[in-house]
Design an enzyme around this catalytic site. Sequence first.
Site, PDB file in Angstrom:
ATOM      1  N   TYR A 263       0.826  -1.209   0.000  1.00  0.00           N
ATOM      2  CA  TYR A 263       0.000   0.000   0.000  1.00  0.00           C
ATOM      3  C   TYR A 263       0.862   1.263   0.000  1.00  0.00           C
ATOM      4  CZ  TYR A 263      -3.695   3.266   1.359  1.00  0.00           C
ATOM      5  OH  TYR A 263      -4.573   4.314   1.400  1.00  0.00           O
TER       6      TYR A 263
ATOM      7  N   LYS B  37       0.946   4.086  -3.065  1.00  0.00           N
ATOM      8  CA  LYS B  37       0.523   5.476  -2.912  1.00  0.00           C
ATOM      9  C   LYS B  37       1.647   6.457  -3.230  1.00  0.00           C
ATOM     10  CE  LYS B  37      -3.820   4.985  -1.896  1.00  0.00           C
ATOM     11  NZ  LYS B  37      -4.852   5.523  -2.796  1.00  0.00           N
TER      12      LYS B  37
END
Length: 257
Positions: free
Chosen positions: A148, A152
Amino acid sequence: MADSKLGVVIGGANGIGAACCELMAQRAWRVVVVDLDEAHAQQLAAGIGGIGRGVDIRSLKSLESLADSIEREAGPISSLVVSAAAFQDRYAPGDFPEDVFRTVMEVNVQGTFNANRAFGNRMVQNGKGNIVNIASTVAHGSSPLHAYGPSKAAVVNLTRNFASQWGRFGVRVNSVSPGTTEVARVLQRPPGRYAADFRDHMALGRRVQPNEVAEGVEFLASDRASAITGVDLLIDAGWLAASTWGLYGGVPRPSEG
């Protein structure tokens, strides 16, 4: 409402995306709520006087068809908000499930790229428009979120790339990096997923509310931000600023001076 701006929010059926849809509707935007869960998208859209659609952002073809149908039905798209994301549990690198890593990258990186491409190309043809991508504070530092976090960080980089690519064509592209925000997926996490006391890690001593993120998104999407492109706006209650203060006992509290 005929002259109001048209905003498309992908990942708009819940969480931060839903907060963006609701605030934009309150600010007289015409809103298209888009989500993998089309039923919930239509339900939210009905409540705010918008349009509900379903899409899987991993499919470029589906996104291009969606953009075409929205423009035919509702006119030129003023703003695209990309809030759809795949999340992950904590895994040590040696135990990280390959399918989880793949899904996070496909949704967060490939999906964001696909959405920006499908809608951004139409904005370039129209000579105006803007995009706001939802990144994350974990894009700016290390974390135990080994898929994650990097995904991002890629969103922030893609945002800057698209901003430079399309700026001379009248299209602005920015991102927003929320900190830990009080949405359902955060509040429902089991004990131990986050620090027990946020006050030692947030300069403001609290988590972020979804509507606070939505305020930043709507600002960047509006003409009030007409000279802003290629930026990543942190909305994190001072998480990044105070992140190392835990080593020294945490940020000062009012009783401590």
